[in-house]
Scaffold this motif. Structure first.
Motif, PDB file in Angstrom:
ATOM      1  N   ILE A  55       0.840  -1.203   0.000  1.00 25.28           N
ATOM      2  CA  ILE A  55       0.000   0.000   0.000  1.00 25.28           C
ATOM      3  C   ILE A  55       0.876   1.254   0.000  1.00 25.28           C
ATOM      4  O   ILE A  55       0.627   2.204  -0.751  1.00 25.28           O
ATOM      5  CB  ILE A  55      -0.941   0.006   1.223  1.00 25.28           C
ATOM      6  N   ASN A  56       1.898   1.246   0.833  1.00 21.44           N
ATOM      7  CA  ASN A  56       2.794   2.413   0.901  1.00 21.44           C
ATOM      8  C   ASN A  56       3.481   2.670  -0.436  1.00 21.44           C
ATOM      9  O   ASN A  56       3.626   3.827  -0.865  1.00 21.44           O
ATOM     10  CB  ASN A  56       3.838   2.208   1.988  1.00 21.44           C
ATOM     11  N   MET A  57       3.912   1.602  -1.112  1.00 15.95           N
ATOM     12  CA  MET A  57       4.571   1.772  -2.411  1.00 15.95           C
ATOM     13  C   MET A  57       3.598   2.321  -3.452  1.00 15.95           C
ATOM     14  O   MET A  57       3.966   3.177  -4.270  1.00 15.95           O
ATOM     15  CB  MET A  57       5.188   0.446  -2.865  1.00 15.95           C
ATOM     16  N   LEU A  58       2.371   1.829  -3.425  1.00 17.50           N
ATOM     17  CA  LEU A  58       1.348   2.351  -4.347  1.00 17.50           C
ATOM     18  C   LEU A  58       1.103   3.839  -4.103  1.00 17.50           C
ATOM     19  O   LEU A  58       1.026   4.640  -5.050  1.00 17.50           O
ATOM     20  CB  LEU A  58       0.047   1.581  -4.170  1.00 17.50           C
ATOM     21  N   LYS A  59       0.992   4.228  -2.857  1.00 15.50           N
ATOM     22  CA  LYS A  59       0.751   5.634  -2.540  1.00 15.50           C
ATOM     23  C   LYS A  59       1.899   6.522  -3.001  1.00 15.50           C
ATOM     24  O   LYS A  59       1.685   7.641  -3.477  1.00 15.50           O
ATOM     25  CB  LYS A  59       0.503   5.795  -1.042  1.00 15.50           C
ATOM     26  N   LEU A  60       3.120   6.033  -2.864  1.00 21.41           N
ATOM     27  CA  LEU A  60       4.275   6.788  -3.348  1.00 21.41           C
ATOM     28  C   LEU A  60       4.243   6.920  -4.872  1.00 21.41           C
ATOM     29  O   LEU A  60       4.513   7.989  -5.423  1.00 21.41           O
ATOM     30  CB  LEU A  60       5.578   6.088  -2.925  1.00 21.41           C
ATOM     31  N   ALA A  61       3.895   5.819  -5.542  1.00 24.38           N
ATOM     32  CA  ALA A  61       3.906   5.805  -7.007  1.00 24.38           C
ATOM     33  C   ALA A  61       2.872   6.760  -7.604  1.00 24.38           C
ATOM     34  O   ALA A  61       3.068   7.274  -8.707  1.00 24.38           O
ATOM     35  CB  ALA A  61       3.652   4.388  -7.519  1.00 24.38           C
ATOM     36  N   ILE A  62       1.775   6.994  -6.897  1.00 30.51           N
ATOM     37  CA  ILE A  62       0.707   7.840  -7.451  1.00 30.51           C
ATOM     38  C   ILE A  62       0.617   9.195  -6.738  1.00 30.51           C
ATOM     39  O   ILE A  62      -0.360   9.924  -6.907  1.00 30.51           O
ATOM     40  CB  ILE A  62      -0.661   7.131  -7.368  1.00 30.51           C
ATOM     41  N   SER A  63       1.621   9.530  -5.960  1.00 27.26           N
ATOM     42  CA  SER A  63       1.558  10.740  -5.133  1.00 27.26           C
ATOM     43  C   SER A  63       1.348  12.018  -5.939  1.00 27.26           C
ATOM     44  O   SER A  63       0.786  12.985  -5.430  1.00 27.26           O
ATOM     45  CB  SER A  63       2.827  10.861  -4.284  1.00 27.26           C
ATOM     46  N   ASN A  64       1.807  12.020  -7.193  1.00 30.63           N
ATOM     47  CA  ASN A  64       1.621  13.224  -8.027  1.00 30.63           C
ATOM     48  C   ASN A  64       0.583  13.016  -9.123  1.00 30.63           C
ATOM     49  O   ASN A  64       0.552  13.741 -10.114  1.00 30.63           O
ATOM     50  CB  ASN A  64       2.955  13.647  -8.648  1.00 30.63           C
ATOM     51  N   GLN A  65      -0.262  11.986  -8.945  1.00 32.34           N
ATOM     52  CA  GLN A  65      -1.315  11.689  -9.919  1.00 32.34           C
ATOM     53  C   GLN A  65      -2.665  12.044  -9.307  1.00 32.34           C
ATOM     54  O   GLN A  65      -3.199  11.303  -8.478  1.00 32.34           O
ATOM     55  CB  GLN A  65      -1.267  10.204 -10.316  1.00 32.34           C
ATOM     56  N   GLU A  66      -3.220  13.151  -9.716  1.00 33.10           N
ATOM     57  CA  GLU A  66      -4.407  13.710  -9.069  1.00 33.10           C
ATOM     58  C   GLU A  66      -5.615  12.780  -9.086  1.00 33.10           C
ATOM     59  O   GLU A  66      -6.377  12.713  -8.123  1.00 33.10           O
ATOM     60  CB  GLU A  66      -4.768  15.035  -9.748  1.00 33.10           C
ATOM     61  N   LYS A  67      -5.820  12.044 -10.156  1.00 30.52           N
ATOM     62  CA  LYS A  67      -7.036  11.237 -10.287  1.00 30.52           C
ATOM     63  C   LYS A  67      -6.878   9.804  -9.782  1.00 30.52           C
ATOM     64  O   LYS A  67      -7.829   9.024  -9.831  1.00 30.52           O
ATOM     65  CB  LYS A  67      -7.486  11.212 -11.749  1.00 30.52           C
TER      66      LYS A  67
END
Length: 367
Positions: A55-67
């Motif tokens: 979960i943490n890795m996913l959140k990092l990967a999409i941190s600059n993806q607004e949608k």
């Protein structure tokens, strides 16, 4: 709202996952895109990283993806049964009856969709969407049979399996940094960088360094990372090694080539694996020759490297000493190195005597 869904283990999430989500948002005019990490993937028996790490890795990967966002609907289920898409979709469509869901999968899964539990029901609940995957056909009879929409994306070639085999370029830098500093997948990532004997030595040293660290009140995780990565540049081609030594470590260029790897391994850890923990990097730099500024973690790695049971001699008493008192174990290792070198008429680097003097005392023998 139009919501895209992509389920999977994400062990770990890679650039291909993010790219296909971006393409889906653009081509399908989606309002939102949800990544759904599974708790128990029906298609995979083993997941390396914990639920929290994934979960943490996913959140990092999409941190600059607004949608984009992460849905923990499957992770949070109380049951330990395998997650089946039909159950997840029943829950989502019940909770969000006014939204339209687009469920994405690669052509590898689309070609085998008839094997999924309740495949026909899934196709009625949501709009299925297939995207191109490298090595798989771009068309299949299942697309028509189950009413798929087909994306015209460049084929996704990245895979979590390849990343675990060392293809770290497929990772977002923030995810790679997380992986490295949590010691995830490193044991498999380094495997293709060295011969089997050195690989087994690296795993053994990682285990022993972590053991020494834990028993001496230090960070066990840092010990493992330093141990598993300490020889990562040992088999670097000499031309590349020379160039890097000249550029980054000119003060050590005249040292014997067999010990260059202690600095080059630190370089690879920092520049390629994005490890920025100075204690780990310094421990790796000191693991062959030690130094007058060696840390306790460095002592753990230095001793573990010298005392590795795979070296073929009985080091059990010295290992026991290190587990009890790493400072005492380090002094014993320095003394053993000196005694062995003198007995075998081996040249000793002058810096060793400075290290010996600091940690043991006045040298009682002539150089």
């Amino acid at each position: 709202m139009k919501i895209g869904l992509l389920g999977g283990s994400f062990d770990p999430v890679h650039l291909g996952h993010i790219r296909i989500a971006q393409d889906a948002i653009a081509s399908l005019h989606l309002d939102s895109f949800w990544f759904i990490p599974t708790k128990h993937n029906p298609w995979k028996e083993n997941v390396t990283a914990s639920n929290t790490d994934r979960i943490n890795m996913l959140k990092l990967a999409i941190s600059n993806q607004e949608k984009m966002q992460v849905s923990t609907i499957e992770i949070n289920q109380v049951s330990n049964e395998k997650n089946y898409t039909i159950d997840t979709l029943h829950t989502l469509t019940s909770c969000y009856p006014d939204d339209q869901f687009y469920f994405l999968m690669g052509m590898d899964q689309a070609c085998a969709f008839e094997k999924w539990k309740s495949a026909k029901d899934i196709s009625k609940l949501v709009q299925l969407v297939a995207f191109n995957r490298g090595g798989y056909p771009e068309d299949h009879e299942n697309l028509k049979k189950y009413h798929f929409l087909k994306m015209d994306n460049p084929a996704i070639t990245a895979s979590s399996t390849e990343i675990k085999d060392g293809a770290i370029q497929m990772l977002d830098p923030s995810v790679l940094h997380y992986i490295s500093l949590h010691g995830l997948y490193l044991d498999s990532m380094i495997k293709n960088r060295m011969h089997k004997k050195r690989y087994l030595h690296s795993l053994s040293v990682a285990k022993l360094t972590a053991e020494f660290a834990k028993n001496n009140g230090l960070d066990e995780r840092k010990g493992y990372i330093a141990g598993v990565m300490h020889d990562v540049a040992k088999e670097m081609p000499i031309e590349k090694a020379l160039k890097l030594m000249q550029e980054y470590y000119p003060e050590y260029i005249d040292k014997p080539k067999p010990i260059w790897h202690q600095w080059l391994s630190s370089y690879v850890c920092e520049k390629e694996f994005l490890i920025d923990d100075k204690e780990i990097l310094k421990a790796i730099e000191d693991h062959t020759t030690a130094s007058t500024t060696i840390s306790k973690l460095g002592k753990c790695l230095y001793c573990a490297d010298k005392l590795d049971p795979l070296r073929g001699y009985d080091s059990s008493s010295d290992i026991a000493l290190c587990n009890k008192d790493i400072d005492a174990g380090f002094r014993k290792s320095l003394q053993s190195f000196y005694d062995f070198s003198k007995a075998n008429n081996r040249e000793i680097d002058p810096v060793f005597f400075k290290i010996y003097h600091k940690f043991i005392g006045e040298m009682k023998w002539k150089n």
